[in-house]
Design a protein around this motif. Structure first.
Motif, PDB file in Angstrom:
ATOM      1  N   GLY A  71      80.808 -35.868  33.705  1.00  0.00           N
ATOM      2  CA  GLY A  71      82.022 -35.452  34.398  1.00  0.00           C
ATOM      3  C   GLY A  71      83.020 -34.809  33.466  1.00  0.00           C
ATOM      4  O   GLY A  71      83.660 -33.803  33.817  1.00  0.00           O
ATOM      5  N   PHE A  72      83.162 -35.368  32.255  1.00  0.00           N
ATOM      6  CA  PHE A  72      84.109 -34.793  31.294  1.00  0.00           C
ATOM      7  C   PHE A  72      83.652 -33.410  30.851  1.00  0.00           C
ATOM      8  O   PHE A  72      84.451 -32.479  30.776  1.00  0.00           O
ATOM      9  N   ILE A  73      82.367 -33.263  30.553  1.00  0.00           N
ATOM     10  CA  ILE A  73      81.849 -31.981  30.072  1.00  0.00           C
ATOM     11  C   ILE A  73      81.899 -30.925  31.175  1.00  0.00           C
ATOM     12  O   ILE A  73      82.295 -29.774  30.936  1.00  0.00           O
ATOM     13  N   CYS A  74      81.531 -31.301  32.400  1.00  0.00           N
ATOM     14  CA  CYS A  74      81.564 -30.344  33.519  1.00  0.00           C
ATOM     15  C   CYS A  74      82.993 -29.999  33.916  1.00  0.00           C
ATOM     16  O   CYS A  74      83.250 -28.897  34.409  1.00  0.00           O
ATOM     17  N   GLY A  75      83.911 -30.933  33.744  1.00  0.00           N
ATOM     18  CA  GLY A  75      85.304 -30.692  34.104  1.00  0.00           C
ATOM     19  C   GLY A  75      85.623 -31.153  35.515  1.00  0.00           C
ATOM     20  O   GLY A  75      84.734 -31.446  36.315  1.00  0.00           O
ATOM     21  N   PRO A  76      86.922 -31.205  35.845  1.00  0.00           N
ATOM     22  CA  PRO A  76      87.340 -31.743  37.152  1.00  0.00           C
ATOM     23  C   PRO A  76      86.882 -30.912  38.344  1.00  0.00           C
ATOM     24  O   PRO A  76      86.609 -31.454  39.410  1.00  0.00           O
ATOM     25  N   LYS A  77      86.783 -29.590  38.191  1.00  0.00           N
ATOM     26  CA  LYS A  77      86.412 -28.760  39.343  1.00  0.00           C
ATOM     27  C   LYS A  77      84.977 -29.025  39.782  1.00  0.00           C
ATOM     28  O   LYS A  77      84.715 -29.323  40.950  1.00  0.00           O
ATOM     29  N   ILE A  78      84.021 -28.899  38.837  1.00  0.00           N
ATOM     30  CA  ILE A  78      82.614 -29.119  39.174  1.00  0.00           C
ATOM     31  C   ILE A  78      82.409 -30.552  39.665  1.00  0.00           C
ATOM     32  O   ILE A  78      81.678 -30.796  40.635  1.00  0.00           O
TER      33      ILE A  78
END
Length: 625
Positions: free
Chosen positions: A220-227
């Protein structure tokens, strides 16, 4: 372009420094196996993998610079080149090959041999490298400054900031250790449950929950909040709209493919019986939509790839930084693989069919190489390419009389090769971009990539067998979302016995999502996976959102994100490695949960997970000394 001629790599072409050394090869091969196994576990769990280039680079710097007291940026680059091949090969393999295990569990076929898995992975990986090499001049050199290659450029920045290698490597190792201990305590000793949930009594069919695992927070951190939010939105649609609707309207009816009244089904049974088919349709449609949207780019790239094959780069190859593997060698390797695909029984194709596999492979390799240059590896539509190949291969095999289980196994084998070709070609192009910036020798990098492929291909079969023996595929432990969906597609085309109404509902949900201009693939994967997985991923995305919103300069925000990415890469690798170790324990019958006979309630799991998220926030905000 004049800019390309003016570009000067960090290590000049006339300077010779250690590069393809015993040290770099040994560390690279070890990391290829480690990151390959960890990403195989992660991909089978959450349906996606993460790039291993930057973690491999910082671990390399930590070992080579700090422990061995050596100073060669090109050695570090070679380590990440070899090491990242394991992650990419695993990504291609897990999208398709677990389907063979699922059929074997159903008694339709024998379990695939380690040799079969090795050959599929090896052929796909070597072809991926061979097809990318002729494109290097066009994509990496001539379009430097035009194609950003996000991961490749970022990895080069990490290598160039080598004096920070010690602290950065420490972040990765810290995350690795914390996640390994966390996973061991949660799923090994079973001191607290790694998944918590609650089914609503007055809202039949719905269930809220979260998997409190370090790897999910890391993704989740690597993909970011949008993804992360797109995945959560897909899960919300499945678990709070579709499943309650099925429970409400289904009542006491028994509807195919279910074999019991819907009113007697728990939420997870409704999901497994009906919603996973809807999710599979959405994932398949999302992959094809991604492919269709990039079709003009695909055509341009393929034309450029064909032109690059006809160019003669002999004069350019006099410089060390322009030396590629010779074309006769590449063509010879491709011819050998074509003959092997024709002769090996695993691939039920004639010589023309083997040639078609290679043509498709080159087509998608050229597409993949350019796509990662534009939008990065994370957005590369590998699964869409695999779906398109799988549909065409299954239809061709069926039309030519290769039907039944033989045809299905052949389609998955062909699809597996193409999927791995696309994944490795994309990884190779990113690695060559990194090498172009730091001044590596392309020929040596290409050899390193092939070495990483061989080592990873030799290991991936054992990893797949181990995970299957421990927990099996297609369940809450190892959902294997992509491979299960590929299996359903092939069965549907061959046998025409699938609940197509459910699959078509998923297809049109994906169409609606695309019309609303929401990225289809993360939304569709969220629909397919349990809600608790998407919730765990969203937790990591929330931490990234908070870190990015706190005041600071752009450089400070970037440094926070970089620290978090390195730490969470360690979290993912650590949990993946411990997951493999626990799988070994499960296979040999060692039950660690009986050691302490103590378990915290669900609220304890949530508190521990929140503490981990707070520590992730602290790592991001703490400045390097």
């Amino acid at each position: 372009m004049d800019n390309n001629k003016e570009f000067k790599p960090y290590i000049p072409a006339d300077r010779i420094v250690p590069e393809f050394t015993i040290t770099s090869v040994l560390i690279g091969c070890l990391l290829a196996i480690v990151f390959g196994a960890a990403n195989a576990y992660l991909g089978l769990l959450v349906g996606m993998t993460v790039s291993a280039s930057i973690p491999a680079a910082v671990i390399s710097m930590g070992i080579i610079r700090i422990i061995l007291r050596r100073d060669s940026i090109l050695e570090n680059n070679m380590v990440q080149t070899i090491g990242s091949a394991g992650e990419s090969l695993a990504a291609g393999a897990i999208f398709t090959l677990p389907a063979l295990f699922l059929w074997a569990e159903e008694g339709k076929i024998d379990f695939p041999s380690i040799l079969t898995i090795f050959l599929i992975a090896l052929f796909g990986g070597i072809l991926g490298v061979c097809f990318m090499v002729p494109l290097r001049q066009a994509l990496i050199v001539e379009e430097h400054g035009t194609l950003p290659f996000p991961e490749g450029t970022a990895c080069a920045e990490v290598l160039l900031a080598g004096e920070e290698g010690g602290s950065k490597a420490g972040s990765v190792f810290k995350g690795l250790g914390i996640a390994a201990v966390y996973k061991f305590v949660a799923d090994g000793l079973a001191i607290f449950p790694s998944e918590i949930g609650y089914a609503f009594k007055g809202f039949a069919g719905a269930q809220v929950g979260i998997q409190v695992l370090p790897s999910l927070a890391g993704v989740g951190f690597i993909c970011g909040p949008k993804i992360s939010s797109y995945m959560l939105a897909g899960g919300t649609l499945s678990w709070f709209v579709l499943m309650p609707a099925i429970a409400l309207f289904g009542g006491d009816a028994t509807i195919f493919p279910g074999e019991a009244p819907i009113s007697s089904m728990a939420p997870d049974v409704i999901w497994d019986t009906y919603v996973r088919y809807i999710g599979a349709g959405a994932v398949a449609a999302g992959g094809l939509i991604s492919l269709i949207k990039t079709f003009p780019l695909i055509v341009r790239t393929f034309k450029q790839a064909m032109k690059s094959l006809t160019k003669n780069h002999t004069n350019a190859n006099t410089l060390r930084t322009q030396q590629d593997l010779p074309m006769p060698l590449l063509i010879g390797m491709i011819v050998v693989i074509v003959i092997a695909i024709w002769l090996v029984p695993t691939f039920p194709v004639n010589p023309i069919g083997a040639l078609i596999v290679v043509i498709f492979g080159f087509f998608f390799a050229s597409v993949s190489s350019r796509m990662v240059g534009l939008i990065g590896s994370s957005n590369n539509p590998v699964s869409g390419m695999a779906i398109a190949t799988l549909i065409i291969a299954t239809l061709l095999l069926k039309v030519t009389g290769t039907t039944g289980t033989t045809g299905m196994v052949g389609a998955i084998a062909i699809g597996g090769i193409i999927c791995i070709v696309a994944a490795i070609a994309g990884d190779t192009s990113q690695d060559l971009k990194t090498g172009f910036i730091v001044g590596a020798t392309p020929r040596k990098q290409q050899l390193g990539e092939m070495l990483g492929v061989v080592v990873s291909a030799a290991a991936i079969g054992f990893v797949l067998y181990l995970l299957n023996e421990a927990w099996g595929y297609g369940n809450d432990k190892i959902p294997a979302a992509q491979a299960t969906m590929m299996k359903l597609l092939v069965e549907g085309i061959m046998d025409a016995n699938l609940p197509w109404a459910l699959i078509l509902i998923g297809v049109f949900v994906a169409v609606v999502v695309e019309i609303l201009q929401v990225p289809v693939m993360p939304f569709a994967v969220g629909m397919y996976l349990p809600f608790s997985l998407s919730a765990g991923i969203m937790a990591g995305g929330v931490v990234r959102f908070i870190v990015e919103k706190i005041k600071g300069t752009d450089q400070e925000k970037k440094e926070r994100g970089d620290r978090g990415v390195l730490f969470t890469s360690g979290l993912i690798a650590g949990e993946g490695i411990m997951g493999i170790i626990l799988a070994v324990f499960a296979v040999v019958g060692l039950d660690l949960s009986k050691v302490l006979r103590f378990s915290l309630p669900q609220i304890g799991s949530l508190v521990i997970f929140i503490v981990l998220l707070c520590y992730l926030y602290r790592v991001c905000m703490k400045k390097d000394k």
